[in-house]
Design a protein around this motif. Structure first.
Motif, PDB file in Angstrom:
ATOM      1  N   UNK A  64     -21.246 -45.508  -5.300  1.00  0.00           N
ATOM      2  CA  UNK A  64     -22.021 -46.682  -5.717  1.00  0.00           C
ATOM      3  C   UNK A  64     -22.823 -47.205  -4.535  1.00  0.00           C
ATOM      4  N   UNK A  65     -24.069 -47.443  -4.806  1.00  0.00           N
ATOM      5  CA  UNK A  65     -24.989 -47.928  -3.776  1.00  0.00           C
ATOM      6  C   UNK A  65     -25.327 -49.374  -4.128  1.00  0.00           C
ATOM      7  N   UNK A  90     -24.449 -43.150  -7.763  1.00  0.00           N
ATOM      8  CA  UNK A  90     -24.931 -41.894  -7.214  1.00  0.00           C
ATOM      9  C   UNK A  90     -24.327 -40.792  -8.078  1.00  0.00           C
ATOM     10  N   UNK A 103     -17.271 -42.926  -3.056  1.00  0.00           N
ATOM     11  CA  UNK A 103     -18.441 -43.503  -2.404  1.00  0.00           C
ATOM     12  C   UNK A 103     -19.690 -43.248  -3.258  1.00  0.00           C
ATOM     13  N   UNK A 114     -17.644 -51.200  -5.479  1.00  0.00           N
ATOM     14  CA  UNK A 114     -17.924 -50.301  -4.355  1.00  0.00           C
ATOM     15  C   UNK A 114     -16.652 -50.090  -3.533  1.00  0.00           C
ATOM     16  N   UNK A 115     -15.892 -51.181  -3.360  1.00  0.00           N
ATOM     17  CA  UNK A 115     -14.659 -51.110  -2.575  1.00  0.00           C
ATOM     18  C   UNK A 115     -13.606 -50.199  -3.177  1.00  0.00           C
ATOM     19  N   UNK A 116     -13.555 -50.106  -4.506  1.00  0.00           N
ATOM     20  CA  UNK A 116     -12.518 -49.277  -5.131  1.00  0.00           C
ATOM     21  C   UNK A 116     -12.977 -47.858  -5.447  1.00  0.00           C
ATOM     22  N   UNK A 117     -14.270 -47.599  -5.355  1.00  0.00           N
ATOM     23  CA  UNK A 117     -14.765 -46.271  -5.740  1.00  0.00           C
ATOM     24  C   UNK A 117     -14.261 -45.205  -4.760  1.00  0.00           C
ATOM     25  N   UNK A 118     -13.473 -44.255  -5.261  1.00  0.00           N
ATOM     26  CA  UNK A 118     -12.893 -43.250  -4.367  1.00  0.00           C
ATOM     27  C   UNK A 118     -13.920 -42.256  -3.855  1.00  0.00           C
ATOM     28  N   UNK A 154     -19.803 -56.270  -5.030  1.00  0.00           N
ATOM     29  CA  UNK A 154     -19.256 -55.193  -4.209  1.00  0.00           C
ATOM     30  C   UNK A 154     -17.823 -54.789  -4.509  1.00  0.00           C
ATOM     31  N   UNK A 155     -17.190 -55.470  -5.459  1.00  0.00           N
ATOM     32  CA  UNK A 155     -15.803 -55.144  -5.801  1.00  0.00           C
ATOM     33  C   UNK A 155     -15.691 -53.678  -6.238  1.00  0.00           C
ATOM     34  N   UNK A 195     -12.718 -51.023 -14.426  1.00  0.00           N
ATOM     35  CA  UNK A 195     -11.561 -51.926 -14.529  1.00  0.00           C
ATOM     36  C   UNK A 195     -11.622 -53.051 -13.503  1.00  0.00           C
ATOM     37  N   UNK A 196     -12.230 -52.811 -12.363  1.00  0.00           N
ATOM     38  CA  UNK A 196     -12.218 -53.815 -11.300  1.00  0.00           C
ATOM     39  C   UNK A 196     -13.345 -54.834 -11.418  1.00  0.00           C
TER      40      UNK A 196
END
Ligand code: FAD
Ligand code: SF4
Ligand code: SF4
Lengths: 79, 389
Positions: free
Chosen positions: A34-35, A44, A32, A26-30, A23-24, A56-57
């Motif tokens: 990634x599912x 998505x 939203x 998902x947390x940084x995706x500006x 989930x790292x 990078x994350x």
């Protein structure tokens, strides 16, 4: 972010076999974009902007920015 | 399973379980939804937590305490090691069991729990969040609630669907990798922290003893540093050098949001708690205790709002969190940013100067005092936290 819908192509790829579903990214995706379910992950396409922050994350290099695809595209656009 | 609840909690980690428990305790109906098959598994955590913070919420139990540590050892890039006695105990937990037990305390107060329930959307009515959409074993369902508490961890998306900005700047996300290794010779009373550009840029590497010759060995580096080399690669290199041939019984990836708490923790009908609210201590990356604190406040206030029949009351959560914890995290965050800027030489000289202090006189405060002599810019902030009181 503005996306030129016609020329835009998804260049981000997640390798399900490498992914740990942490989930790292998902947390940084500006966007939203990634599912993530218990052990299933996907981009998505309509939301992603190829910004690469997820790449990078990722602690285990499970996400790649597809450079080869980018090169192919650039050629097409040059013509 | 009913279709109507007073409170629905998304995510059954420490924050979710405490939110569920503190709401249920006040007599409102609570459902907690967890996407994974098991509560508490997989464990993406170094499992260290301070005894005092933990005991505010649960009575310690040998079944989920692996080790008790009371020393911290900092290892500089030049291998100089500074050990200090910690005034209190830090437990190393077995979170696989611990999270389970926390969820049980919520159930004991009347909360219901459903696993394999993946929340994939929100319901809205009258301009507020009015419930969740979720997938349970392949079936799409709805459940309505007066208040939804999103405690869905680092990967939180639920808040975003209600318009809350939960995205973490990738430079503030610690990209982590950890193994639980066995066959090690360790001092079971000491937690080890390694610093340096080559070892763990913009983060640290930890070795936390778990008893029986085992330990959690993990690393967190900033997303920016991950651009050059991944957390996994850094850890592999460390293990090859320091513990060659060691057997890892578990290996996991993870992310820790190391930032200040989100400015907005609520929107009409929804509250955020734990990692989802970015309630992690940004300096240490510890989020078990702070997540439990955030969850407990959120759960209690949700129940109070329902009892008062005034759902706007949930916004008081933001103030209470900020007063009790958030403000401190803002200072920790500034210290973290100062330390991120340290060059290896600074860590080395810090260790050297600190080693001159006799062991009995060493303390965390002293260490930070030494750090600020090296970096006057940090002086004000650190003084506020460590010396001012
Ligand atoms: C490698 C690593 C080491 C760490 N070490 C420490 C440490 O030593 N000490 C410490 O205090 N903290 C540590 N942390 C941080 C700590 O693990 C977290 O801060 C803590 O678990 C946060 O609790 P939480 O309840 O907010 O979230 P979580 O424990 O992450 O729980 C969130 C839950 O929500 C579920 N969920 C997510 N999305 C959905 C959805 N859509 N539908 C349903 N369910 C969903 C998830 O499956 C998960 O179970 C570490 C973190 C990492 C990654
Ligand atoms: S950060 Fe990497 S390992 Fe974690 S969920 Fe994303 S792709 Fe998978
Ligand atoms: S490239 Fe950017 S927008 Fe696309 S999934 Fe990754 S972080 Fe999200």
């Amino acid at each position: 972010m503005h996306k030129d819908k016609e020329n835009w192509k998804l260049l981000i790829e997640i390798n399900q076999d490498k992914c740990d579903f942490c989930g790292c990214c998902v947390g940084v995706c500006p966007e939203d974009a990634i599912e993530l379910k218990e052990a299933q992950i996907g981009i998505i396409e309509s939301e992603c902007t190829n910004c690469s922050k997820c790449v990078w994350s990722c602690p285990v290099e499970a996400i790649k920015f597809n450079k080869d695809e980018l090169k192919k595209q650039t050629v097409v656009m040059d013509i | 399973m009913k279709e109507n609840y007073d409170v629905i909690v998304v995510g059954a980690g420490p924050a979710g379980s405490m939110a569920a428990r503190f709401a249920a305790e006040k007599g409102v109906s609570v459902l907690m939804l967890e996407k994974d098959r098991d509560v508490g598994y997989p464990v993406r955590c170094g499992e260290a937590v301070s005894k005092t913070s933990l005991e505010k919420f649960i009575t310690p139990d040998e079944r989920w305490i692996n080790a008790r540590t009371n020393k911290l050892s900092f290892i500089a890039p030049n291998d100089k090691e500074v050990t200090i006695e910690f005034k209190e105990t830090a437990y190393i937990l077995e979170r696989r069991i611990f999270d389970y037990e926390l969820a049980k305390t919520a159930v004991a107060k009347g909360a219901e729990v459903l696993t394999r329930a993946y929340v994939n959307g929100l319901l809205f009515a009258d301009g507020k969040v009015s419930g969740v959409k979720y997938e349970h074993r392949g079936e799409q369902k709805n459940a309505s609630a007066k208040i939804v508490i999103a405690a869905d961890g680092v990967e939180s998306r639920v808040g975003r669907w209600a318009g809350l900005k939960t995205c973490v700047d990738f430079r503030e996300m610690e990209s982590c990798y950890q193994v639980t290794a066995t066959g090690l010779e360790l001092n079971d009373e000491t937690c080890y922290f390694y610093f340096g550009r080559e070892t763990a840029p913009e983060g640290y590497l930890w070795v936390f003893p778990k008893g029986n010759n085992s330990a959690n060995i993990g690393i967190g580096i900033s997303g920016l540093s991950g651009k050059k080399k991944s957390a996994q690669k850094y850890l592999d290199e460390f293990l090859a050098k320091k513990y060659p041939g060691v057997s890892a019984l578990t290996a996991i990836a993870g992310g820790v949001p190391c930032s200040i708490t989100l400015e907005k923790l609520t929107a009409p009908g929804i509250m955020l708690a734990g990692d989802a609210a970015r309630q992690v201590n940004p300096l240490s990356g510890g989020g078990i205790a702070s997540g439990m604190t955030g969850g407990s406040i959120a759960g209690r206030i949700a129940a109070e709002a329902i009892k008062k029949n005034d759902l706007t009351y949930i916004s008081s959560y933001e103030n209470e969190w900020r007063e009790k914890v958030g403000k401190r995290h803002e200072i920790y965050d500034r210290i973290k940013n100062g330390i991120y800027g340290f060059k290896d030489e600074k860590f080395n000289s810090l260790a050297e100067s600190f080693l001159k202090v006799p062991f009995e006189k060493r303390s965390l405060n002293q260490l930070f005092k030494a750090a600020l002599i090296n970096n006057p810019g940090l002086l004000l902030d650190i003084a506020k936290v460590f010396i001012g009181r």
